[in-house]
Motif scaffolding. Structure first.
Motif, PDB file in Angstrom:
ATOM      1  N   LYS A   2      44.070  41.447  33.792  1.00 46.38           N
ATOM      2  CA  LYS A   2      43.237  40.318  33.385  1.00 46.38           C
ATOM      3  C   LYS A   2      43.588  39.115  34.254  1.00 46.38           C
ATOM      4  N   ALA A   3      42.651  38.203  34.405  1.00 43.61           N
ATOM      5  CA  ALA A   3      42.882  37.015  35.227  1.00 43.61           C
ATOM      6  C   ALA A   3      44.102  36.240  34.752  1.00 43.61           C
ATOM      7  N   TRP A  26      35.074  28.784  40.491  1.00 45.69           N
ATOM      8  CA  TRP A  26      36.021  29.698  39.852  1.00 45.69           C
ATOM      9  C   TRP A  26      37.376  29.024  39.655  1.00 45.69           C
ATOM     10  N   LEU A  30      38.828  29.252  35.984  1.00 48.76           N
ATOM     11  CA  LEU A  30      39.910  30.206  35.724  1.00 48.76           C
ATOM     12  C   LEU A  30      41.255  29.486  35.724  1.00 48.76           C
ATOM     13  N   SER A 173      30.978  37.027  40.160  1.00 49.40           N
ATOM     14  CA  SER A 173      31.899  36.908  39.039  1.00 49.40           C
ATOM     15  C   SER A 173      32.016  38.228  38.278  1.00 49.40           C
ATOM     16  N   ALA A 177      35.294  40.642  38.077  1.00 47.98           N
ATOM     17  CA  ALA A 177      35.850  41.042  36.774  1.00 47.98           C
ATOM     18  C   ALA A 177      36.024  42.559  36.707  1.00 47.98           C
ATOM     19  N   ARG A 178      35.022  43.306  37.199  1.00 50.53           N
ATOM     20  CA  ARG A 178      35.145  44.776  37.208  1.00 50.53           C
ATOM     21  C   ARG A 178      36.280  45.212  38.128  1.00 50.53           C
ATOM     22  N   SER A 181      39.651  44.495  36.522  1.00 51.02           N
ATOM     23  CA  SER A 181      39.971  45.433  35.437  1.00 51.02           C
ATOM     24  C   SER A 181      40.415  46.789  35.959  1.00 51.02           C
TER      25      SER A 181
END
Length: 186
Positions: A2-3, A26, A30, A173, A177-178, A181
């Motif tokens: 996760k970020a 971002w 973030l 974005s 994210a994908r 993960s």
């Protein structure tokens, strides 16, 4: 991953990322994202750019994920052999510059070329456009495969910056994210 579990190090292109650029957006959004600030945003000194990246990675308290754009990618590739594999988790690379085809800005240090074709010592994803004035899709695809990156074809997207309409860049974005993960850390 996760970020929040990583230090997201933003490596802008020559000239830095303006306030509307996806990297700047971002960074504001973030909590673990921060820009690696260069003394000279005109890319005149490869050694200084690389040194800043190495320092930022060494200072990171969490695994590093790079968010690199344009010549920020070139500087990261030059820094990669000096980076501890235990410190760097991944690289999200967007719109490389073909430093070997005379497409660098006139201010840029010619020492940025050539780029290593050795595999990067961390997982990476490279997003490239078919209409990027700074790099043909074929050159970006070749670099990405040499580095061991998963290459994403962004289609007709220019240089994937605010000038090409990619300030918000929601597709980026989601793609990031994908990718994030999919990163597994020991």
């Amino acid at each position: 991953m996760k970020a929040a579990e990583a230090n997201l190090l933003i490596l802008p292109d020559c000239g830095n990322a303006d306030d509307d650029h996806w990297q700047s957006r971002w960074e504001r959004k973030l909590s673990t994202a921060r820009r690696v600030v260069q003394d000279d945003w005109n890319c005149r000194n490869k050694t200084a750019w690389v040194e800043r990246i190495v320092e930022a990675v060494e200072a990171a308290g969490k695994p590093v994920v790079f968010l690199a754009h344009g010549l920020g990618i070139a500087a990261m590739v030059h820094a990669a052999p000096r980076l501890s594999p235990e410190k760097v988790a991944a690289g999200f690379l967007v719109a490389p510059v073909d430093v070997e085809d005379g497409l660098m800005p006139e201010t840029a240090d010619p020492a940025l070329a050539p780029l290593s074709r050795d595999p990067l010592p961390f997982p990476s994803m490279l997003v490239a456009s078919r209409t990027d004035p700074a790099c043909s899709f074929e050159a970006a695809d070749e670099l990405g495969h040499a580095w061991g990156s998963f290459v994403i074809d962004a289609g007709d997207a220019g240089h994937l910056d605010s000038k090409s309409g990619h300030g918000p860049w929601p597709e980026g974005s989601l793609t990031f994210a994908r990718f994030l993960s999919s990163i597994r850390r020991a």
